[in-house]
Design a protein around this motif. Structure first.
Motif, PDB file in Angstrom:
ATOM      1  N   THR A 190       0.868  -1.166   0.000  1.00 57.14           N
ATOM      2  CA  THR A 190       0.000   0.000   0.000  1.00 57.14           C
ATOM      3  C   THR A 190       0.908   1.220   0.000  1.00 57.14           C
ATOM      4  O   THR A 190       1.846   1.306   0.794  1.00 57.14           O
ATOM      5  CB  THR A 190      -0.920   0.028   1.235  1.00 57.14           C
ATOM      6  OG1 THR A 190      -1.703  -1.173   1.264  1.00 57.14           O
ATOM      7  CG2 THR A 190      -1.844   1.225   1.212  1.00 57.14           C
ATOM      8  N   VAL A 191       0.608   2.149  -0.917  1.00 59.52           N
ATOM      9  CA  VAL A 191       1.396   3.375  -1.062  1.00 59.52           C
ATOM     10  C   VAL A 191       0.429   4.548  -1.155  1.00 59.52           C
ATOM     11  O   VAL A 191      -0.599   4.451  -1.835  1.00 59.52           O
ATOM     12  CB  VAL A 191       2.288   3.314  -2.323  1.00 59.52           C
ATOM     13  CG1 VAL A 191       3.052   4.618  -2.519  1.00 59.52           C
ATOM     14  CG2 VAL A 191       3.258   2.136  -2.258  1.00 59.52           C
ATOM     15  N   THR A 192       0.760   5.645  -0.487  1.00 59.55           N
ATOM     16  CA  THR A 192      -0.070   6.845  -0.555  1.00 59.55           C
ATOM     17  C   THR A 192       0.693   7.982  -1.227  1.00 59.55           C
ATOM     18  O   THR A 192       1.935   7.988  -1.253  1.00 59.55           O
ATOM     19  CB  THR A 192      -0.528   7.302   0.846  1.00 59.55           C
ATOM     20  OG1 THR A 192       0.632   7.598   1.636  1.00 59.55           O
ATOM     21  CG2 THR A 192      -1.375   6.246   1.524  1.00 59.55           C
ATOM     22  N   MET A 193      -0.094   8.943  -1.757  1.00 60.70           N
ATOM     23  CA  MET A 193       0.484  10.130  -2.376  1.00 60.70           C
ATOM     24  C   MET A 193      -0.512  11.277  -2.219  1.00 60.70           C
ATOM     25  O   MET A 193      -1.656  11.166  -2.657  1.00 60.70           O
ATOM     26  CB  MET A 193       0.764   9.886  -3.862  1.00 60.70           C
ATOM     27  CG  MET A 193       1.355  11.081  -4.598  1.00 60.70           C
ATOM     28  SD  MET A 193       1.628  10.753  -6.365  1.00 60.70           S
ATOM     29  CE  MET A 193      -0.067  10.821  -6.982  1.00 60.70           C
ATOM     30  N   PRO A 194      -0.094  12.372  -1.588  1.00 64.79           N
ATOM     31  CA  PRO A 194      -0.994  13.520  -1.479  1.00 64.79           C
ATOM     32  C   PRO A 194      -1.103  14.215  -2.835  1.00 64.79           C
ATOM     33  O   PRO A 194      -0.128  14.284  -3.581  1.00 64.79           O
ATOM     34  CB  PRO A 194      -0.298  14.420  -0.453  1.00 64.79           C
ATOM     35  CG  PRO A 194       1.155  14.088  -0.599  1.00 64.79           C
ATOM     36  CD  PRO A 194       1.210  12.621  -0.967  1.00 64.79           C
ATOM     37  N   ALA A 254      -2.851   3.603  -3.243  1.00 64.01           N
ATOM     38  CA  ALA A 254      -2.733   2.478  -4.168  1.00 64.01           C
ATOM     39  C   ALA A 254      -2.507   1.212  -3.351  1.00 64.01           C
ATOM     40  O   ALA A 254      -1.701   1.213  -2.409  1.00 64.01           O
ATOM     41  CB  ALA A 254      -1.571   2.697  -5.134  1.00 64.01           C
ATOM     42  N   ARG A 255      -3.239   0.158  -3.703  1.00 69.73           N
ATOM     43  CA  ARG A 255      -3.095  -1.140  -3.035  1.00 69.73           C
ATOM     44  C   ARG A 255      -2.833  -2.202  -4.082  1.00 69.73           C
ATOM     45  O   ARG A 255      -3.644  -2.373  -5.001  1.00 69.73           O
ATOM     46  CB  ARG A 255      -4.350  -1.480  -2.238  1.00 69.73           C
ATOM     47  CG  ARG A 255      -4.517  -0.639  -1.010  1.00 69.73           C
ATOM     48  CD  ARG A 255      -5.728  -1.063  -0.159  1.00 69.73           C
ATOM     49  NE  ARG A 255      -5.822  -0.237   1.019  1.00 69.73           N
ATOM     50  CZ  ARG A 255      -6.418   0.953   1.053  1.00 69.73           C
ATOM     51  NH1 ARG A 255      -6.964   1.450  -0.027  1.00 69.73           N
ATOM     52  NH2 ARG A 255      -6.458   1.650   2.177  1.00 69.73           N
ATOM     53  N   VAL A 276      -3.463  -3.528  -9.072  1.00 73.23           N
ATOM     54  CA  VAL A 276      -3.386  -2.366  -8.192  1.00 73.23           C
ATOM     55  C   VAL A 276      -4.666  -1.562  -8.349  1.00 73.23           C
ATOM     56  O   VAL A 276      -5.057  -1.226  -9.469  1.00 73.23           O
ATOM     57  CB  VAL A 276      -2.175  -1.464  -8.538  1.00 73.23           C
ATOM     58  CG1 VAL A 276      -2.098  -0.282  -7.573  1.00 73.23           C
ATOM     59  CG2 VAL A 276      -0.875  -2.254  -8.554  1.00 73.23           C
ATOM     60  N   ASP A 277      -5.326  -1.278  -7.233  1.00 75.03           N
ATOM     61  CA  ASP A 277      -6.468  -0.364  -7.208  1.00 75.03           C
ATOM     62  C   ASP A 277      -5.996   0.952  -6.620  1.00 75.03           C
ATOM     63  O   ASP A 277      -5.295   0.971  -5.602  1.00 75.03           O
ATOM     64  CB  ASP A 277      -7.602  -0.912  -6.332  1.00 75.03           C
ATOM     65  CG  ASP A 277      -8.328  -2.080  -6.957  1.00 75.03           C
ATOM     66  OD1 ASP A 277      -8.230  -2.267  -8.183  1.00 75.03           O
ATOM     67  OD2 ASP A 277      -9.006  -2.816  -6.214  1.00 75.03           O
ATOM     68  N   VAL A 278      -6.383   2.056  -7.265  1.00 73.59           N
ATOM     69  CA  VAL A 278      -6.078   3.388  -6.748  1.00 73.59           C
ATOM     70  C   VAL A 278      -7.397   4.020  -6.321  1.00 73.59           C
ATOM     71  O   VAL A 278      -8.353   4.061  -7.107  1.00 73.59           O
ATOM     72  CB  VAL A 278      -5.369   4.268  -7.804  1.00 73.59           C
ATOM     73  CG1 VAL A 278      -5.059   5.651  -7.218  1.00 73.59           C
ATOM     74  CG2 VAL A 278      -4.093   3.593  -8.308  1.00 73.59           C
ATOM     75  N   THR A 279      -7.436   4.479  -5.085  1.00 79.88           N
ATOM     76  CA  THR A 279      -8.648   5.104  -4.543  1.00 79.88           C
ATOM     77  C   THR A 279      -8.337   6.523  -4.071  1.00 79.88           C
ATOM     78  O   THR A 279      -7.188   6.850  -3.754  1.00 79.88           O
ATOM     79  CB  THR A 279      -9.232   4.295  -3.368  1.00 79.88           C
ATOM     80  OG1 THR A 279      -8.233   4.148  -2.356  1.00 79.88           O
ATOM     81  CG2 THR A 279      -9.703   2.920  -3.821  1.00 79.88           C
ATOM     82  N   ASP A 280      -9.405   7.335  -4.020  1.00 76.06           N
ATOM     83  CA  ASP A 280      -9.230   8.691  -3.505  1.00 76.06           C
ATOM     84  C   ASP A 280      -9.547   8.709  -2.016  1.00 76.06           C
ATOM     85  O   ASP A 280      -9.814   7.668  -1.401  1.00 76.06           O
ATOM     86  CB  ASP A 280     -10.038   9.707  -4.308  1.00 76.06           C
ATOM     87  CG  ASP A 280     -11.550   9.550  -4.184  1.00 76.06           C
ATOM     88  OD1 ASP A 280     -12.031   8.826  -3.285  1.00 76.06           O
ATOM     89  OD2 ASP A 280     -12.254  10.165  -4.999  1.00 76.06           O
ATOM     90  N   GLU A 281      -9.505   9.899  -1.451  1.00 77.45           N
ATOM     91  CA  GLU A 281      -9.690  10.043  -0.003  1.00 77.45           C
ATOM     92  C   GLU A 281     -11.067   9.589   0.467  1.00 77.45           C
ATOM     93  O   GLU A 281     -11.241   9.197   1.616  1.00 77.45           O
ATOM     94  CB  GLU A 281      -9.431  11.499   0.394  1.00 77.45           C
ATOM     95  CG  GLU A 281      -9.003  11.637   1.826  1.00 77.45           C
ATOM     96  CD  GLU A 281      -8.375  12.977   2.096  1.00 77.45           C
ATOM     97  OE1 GLU A 281      -9.130  13.952   2.243  1.00 77.45           O
ATOM     98  OE2 GLU A 281      -7.135  13.033   2.167  1.00 77.45           O
TER      99      GLU A 281
END
Length: 143
Positions: free
Chosen positions: A32-36, A92-93, A108-113
């Protein structure tokens, strides 16, 4: 999976640093990775740029694929953008779908807040013989 070696290996990823990506979780075959979303991530419409979203998914894919400790490099990738994200932090997961001796496939699924799925990514890696520990050791020796 040795998290210290994985972190040392990815400490050399200058794009991930520049885009402010953070590895928040990693397991064998998962990440799992995050990006603002910052101003630098925006396109002409004022939304997160597809290239920034792709980079997040690709980096998460790389972390999951390399979590086995063997260098794994992208062979093929595909992304589908579903909707523009809300402002805030993207997540992203990645999960491993299949891994053999030479190839591995990851979703990989990318989701918003808000938890809305904004992109889906699938990638296949070529698994190399070199280890992450070996790469880190060489990098350290070179100074």
């Amino acid at each position: 999976m040795d998290r210290a070696v994985l972190d040392a290996y990815f400490s050399g990823d200058e794009l991930a640093k520049a885009l402010e990506m953070t590895i928040t979780e990693v397991g064998t075959g998962t990440a799992t990775v995050t990006m603002p979303i910052r101003t630098m991530h925006l396109n002409g419409l004022g939304k997160a740029h597809g290239g920034a979203i792709f980079s997040l998914a690709d980096f998460c894919f790389a972390v999951a694929a390399n979590s086995h400790g063997q260098v794994s490099v992208a062979a093929t990738v595909n992304i589908t953008f579903l909707r523009p994200p809300a402002d805030g932090i993207l997540t992203a997961r990645a999960i491993e779908i299949q891994r053999g001796r030479r190839l591995g496939t990851y979703d990989v699924d990318v989701t918003d807040e808000r938890g809305k799925k904004i992109a889906v990514f699938r990638g296949t890696v070529a698994i190399m013989e070199e280890t992450l520990a070996g790469v880190v050791e060489k990098r350290t020796a070179q100074g």
